[in-house]
Scaffold this active site. Structure first.
Site, PDB file in Angstrom:
ATOM      1  N   LYS A   1      52.021  33.125  48.305  1.00  0.00           N
ATOM      2  CA  LYS A   1      51.937  33.154  46.836  1.00  0.00           C
ATOM      3  C   LYS A   1      52.225  34.549  46.287  1.00  0.00           C
ATOM      4  O   LYS A   1      51.989  35.538  46.978  1.00  0.00           O
ATOM      5  CB  LYS A   1      50.584  32.612  46.366  1.00  0.00           C
ATOM      6  CG  LYS A   1      49.467  33.533  46.545  1.00  0.00           C
ATOM      7  CD  LYS A   1      48.200  33.085  45.830  1.00  0.00           C
ATOM      8  CE  LYS A   1      47.221  34.227  46.071  1.00  0.00           C
ATOM      9  NZ  LYS A   1      45.914  34.108  45.667  1.00  0.00           N
TER      10      LYS A   1
ATOM     11  N   LYS B   1      41.608  37.579  52.512  1.00  0.00           N
ATOM     12  CA  LYS B   1      41.498  38.958  52.018  1.00  0.00           C
ATOM     13  C   LYS B   1      40.854  39.868  53.050  1.00  0.00           C
ATOM     14  O   LYS B   1      41.221  41.037  53.163  1.00  0.00           O
ATOM     15  CB  LYS B   1      40.695  39.001  50.714  1.00  0.00           C
ATOM     16  CG  LYS B   1      41.498  38.579  49.503  1.00  0.00           C
ATOM     17  CD  LYS B   1      40.791  38.944  48.216  1.00  0.00           C
ATOM     18  CE  LYS B   1      41.590  38.526  47.003  1.00  0.00           C
ATOM     19  NZ  LYS B   1      40.771  38.495  45.779  1.00  0.00           N
TER      20      LYS B   1
ATOM     21  N   LYS C   1      49.009  40.214  43.487  1.00  0.00           N
ATOM     22  CA  LYS C   1      48.912  41.602  43.025  1.00  0.00           C
ATOM     23  C   LYS C   1      48.856  42.548  44.204  1.00  0.00           C
ATOM     24  O   LYS C   1      49.213  43.713  44.084  1.00  0.00           O
ATOM     25  CB  LYS C   1      47.626  41.787  42.210  1.00  0.00           C
ATOM     26  CG  LYS C   1      47.572  41.013  40.907  1.00  0.00           C
ATOM     27  CD  LYS C   1      46.185  41.190  40.295  1.00  0.00           C
ATOM     28  CE  LYS C   1      45.977  40.305  39.101  1.00  0.00           C
ATOM     29  NZ  LYS C   1      44.577  40.002  38.848  1.00  0.00           N
TER      30      LYS C   1
HETATM   31  P1  TYM Z   1      42.996  36.895  39.684  1.00  0.00           P
HETATM   32  O1  TYM Z   1      43.044  38.086  38.822  1.00  0.00           O
HETATM   33  O2  TYM Z   1      43.289  37.060  41.144  1.00  0.00           O
HETATM   34  O3  TYM Z   1      43.989  35.785  39.139  1.00  0.00           O
HETATM   35  C1  TYM Z   1      43.980  35.475  37.759  1.00  0.00           C
HETATM   36  C2  TYM Z   1      44.506  34.075  37.522  1.00  0.00           C
HETATM   37  O4  TYM Z   1      45.873  33.972  37.959  1.00  0.00           O
HETATM   38  C3  TYM Z   1      46.030  32.861  38.808  1.00  0.00           C
HETATM   39  N1  TYM Z   1      47.068  33.176  39.805  1.00  0.00           N
HETATM   40  C4  TYM Z   1      48.197  32.468  39.977  1.00  0.00           C
HETATM   41  N2  TYM Z   1      48.657  31.361  39.376  1.00  0.00           N
HETATM   42  C5  TYM Z   1      49.873  30.877  39.781  1.00  0.00           C
HETATM   43  N3  TYM Z   1      50.609  31.472  40.763  1.00  0.00           N
HETATM   44  C6  TYM Z   1      50.178  32.586  41.398  1.00  0.00           C
HETATM   45  N4  TYM Z   1      50.909  33.156  42.344  1.00  0.00           N
HETATM   46  C7  TYM Z   1      48.919  33.138  41.008  1.00  0.00           C
HETATM   47  N5  TYM Z   1      48.198  34.199  41.417  1.00  0.00           N
HETATM   48  C8  TYM Z   1      47.069  34.216  40.668  1.00  0.00           C
HETATM   49  C9  TYM Z   1      44.662  32.679  39.474  1.00  0.00           C
HETATM   50  O5  TYM Z   1      44.490  31.375  39.968  1.00  0.00           O
HETATM   51  C10 TYM Z   1      43.730  33.001  38.326  1.00  0.00           C
HETATM   52  O6  TYM Z   1      43.548  31.868  37.500  1.00  0.00           O
HETATM   53  N6  TYM Z   1      38.860  34.739  40.901  1.00  0.00           N
HETATM   54  C11 TYM Z   1      39.667  34.769  39.713  1.00  0.00           C
HETATM   55  C12 TYM Z   1      39.031  35.579  38.613  1.00  0.00           C
HETATM   56  C13 TYM Z   1      37.714  35.052  38.134  1.00  0.00           C
HETATM   57  C14 TYM Z   1      37.489  33.801  37.490  1.00  0.00           C
HETATM   58  C15 TYM Z   1      36.086  33.749  37.224  1.00  0.00           C
HETATM   59  C16 TYM Z   1      38.307  32.743  37.146  1.00  0.00           C
HETATM   60  C17 TYM Z   1      36.519  35.672  38.210  1.00  0.00           C
HETATM   61  N7  TYM Z   1      35.528  34.897  37.655  1.00  0.00           N
HETATM   62  C18 TYM Z   1      35.520  32.646  36.599  1.00  0.00           C
HETATM   63  C19 TYM Z   1      37.737  31.639  36.518  1.00  0.00           C
HETATM   64  C20 TYM Z   1      36.351  31.599  36.258  1.00  0.00           C
HETATM   65  C21 TYM Z   1      41.058  35.245  40.095  1.00  0.00           C
HETATM   66  O7  TYM Z   1      41.663  34.679  40.928  1.00  0.00           O
HETATM   67  O8  TYM Z   1      41.545  36.305  39.469  1.00  0.00           O
END
Ligand code: TYM
Length: 349
Positions: free
Chosen positions: A210, A118, A213
């Protein structure tokens, strides 16, 4: 003292919620509701770790927070039986993150690949919050002493860090935790749940990246708010290779785009990769893409329609978040009282 199983997970309100988030995370959240007490959080404090232009400023943040909440509910999460709220309403997350900042080591954070990706070449310009992102994640989970965390594959390393932080806290404060009645360590070591057929959905423009967003190309992802025509167009234009589809998994080796599209189809149709391949082996992409667009629209359209309906009443969404935050606070506050006691902070509680 035994630790009860509790699920925690979060999604960032940075806009562009996509099929990867849905298949890799949100459908898994839904599936855990019958077996666990679940807490699902819209992590607005994580969202602001990136440039303001990424999360859209104050109005964008509020809108995206409501949008992720609506997606949770539209996907089938029940906010009455479980807890749905936005992170910034519960101060325990920030408080525990500070304590964990003093437990986590620089060397651990320096290894985090997501920060490197990032921050890119402009590391000096990244926010301190972006560097600290995984520490706040550990605080999110452990403020509730959660034991299980459903996430996509990309979050595996962050969860390993959460375990390291919990472990080091337990070791550093073993004596005072035991005095407070926690002989086996205060925090559980949270277990990642990386399950289901789509733990890593890839970009429609490049099968080695991957779906994300933040990809500048909107054609790279299917958004949960895309209409049927947009979905069909994105799938029609998805990158492929010139060969017909193979009938066996071996034939997907070295063909990342074909593998990704078959994986998405299988996840949406509730099939295994092999079943999908036996159905489409030998087909041209143009035929397969028609079937893929159909199953995608079938799944996304009703969720998008329900999201739109829910978003028409923002006050009701805000009520759900406020009620969730009240219930989240009721769990986290007594935990924070114990954490502060264990660390040695003098407190009137
Ligand atoms: P975020 O919003 O980036 O992603 C949310 C969830 O979506 C999953 N994800 C995917 N799964 C499959 N294929 C993809 N291309 C893909 N892109 C995203 C992510 O693995 C995630 O599960 N850091 C976390 C948010 C967070 C969190 C936490 C999660 C903050 N605190 C505590 C668990 C526990 C995240 O990636 O958000």
């Amino acid at each position: 003292m035994t630790i009860k199983e509790r699920v925690f997970s979060g999604v960032q309100p940075t806009g562009n919620l996509h099929l990867g988030n849905y298949l890799g995370a949100i459908t898994r959240f839904v599936a855990l509701q019958d077996s666990h007490d679940c807490i699902y959080c819209v992590v607005d404090m994580h969202a602001i770790t990136q440039a303001v232009s990424v999360w859209g400023g104050p109005e964008g943040l509020a809108q995206n927070t409501r949008e992720v909440t609506a997606a949770f509910i539209a996907a089938g999460i029940d906010p009455e039986r479980h807890i749905v709220f936005n992170q910034s309403q519960v101060s325990a997350h920030a408080e525990l993150a500070w304590i964990f900042n003093c437990v986590a080591r620089m060397g651990w954070l320096n290894r985090m690949t997501q920060f490197k990706e990032k921050a890119g070449k402009h590391r000096e310009n990244a926010s301190v919050g972006l560097y600290d992102y995984p520490v706040l994640m550990a605080a999110d989970i452990l403020a509730y002493r959660a034991t299980h965390v459903p996430v996509g594959e990309d979050q595996k390393q962050h969860l390993e860090l959460s375990r390291d932080i919990a472990q080091k806290f337990n070791t550093d404060f073993a004596a005072s935790a035991a005095e407070a009645g926690y002989e086996d360590g205060f925090f559980p070591l949270p277990e990642p749940l990386i399950t289901g057929p789509a733990t890593r959905v890839m970009s429609l423009r490049d099968g080695t990246k991957k779906m994300s967003k933040s990809d500048p190309s909107d054609m790279s992802r299917i958004k949960m708010t895309d209409d049927a025509d947009t979905i069909a167009k994105k799938i029609r234009k998805a990158k492929t290779d010139p060969e017909p589809l193979p009938s066996e998994a071996d034939g997907l080796e070295g063909r990342p785009e074909a593998k990704n599209l078959i994986g998405i189809y299988a996840a949406l149709a509730g099939q295994s990769e092999d079943e999908a391949l036996s159905q489409f082996g030998g087909s041209q992409f143009s035929d397969f893409k028609k079937a893929l667009a159909e199953v995608t629209v079938e799944l996304v359209a009703p969720v998008a329609a329900e999201m739109r309906r829910l978003l028409d009443d923002p006050a009701e969404i805000d009520r759900v978040l406020a009620s969730g935050a009240d219930r989240a606070r009721a769990i986290a506050e007594p935990i924070m009282v114990d954490v502060k006691k264990i660390v040695g902070f003098i407190s009137s509680k």
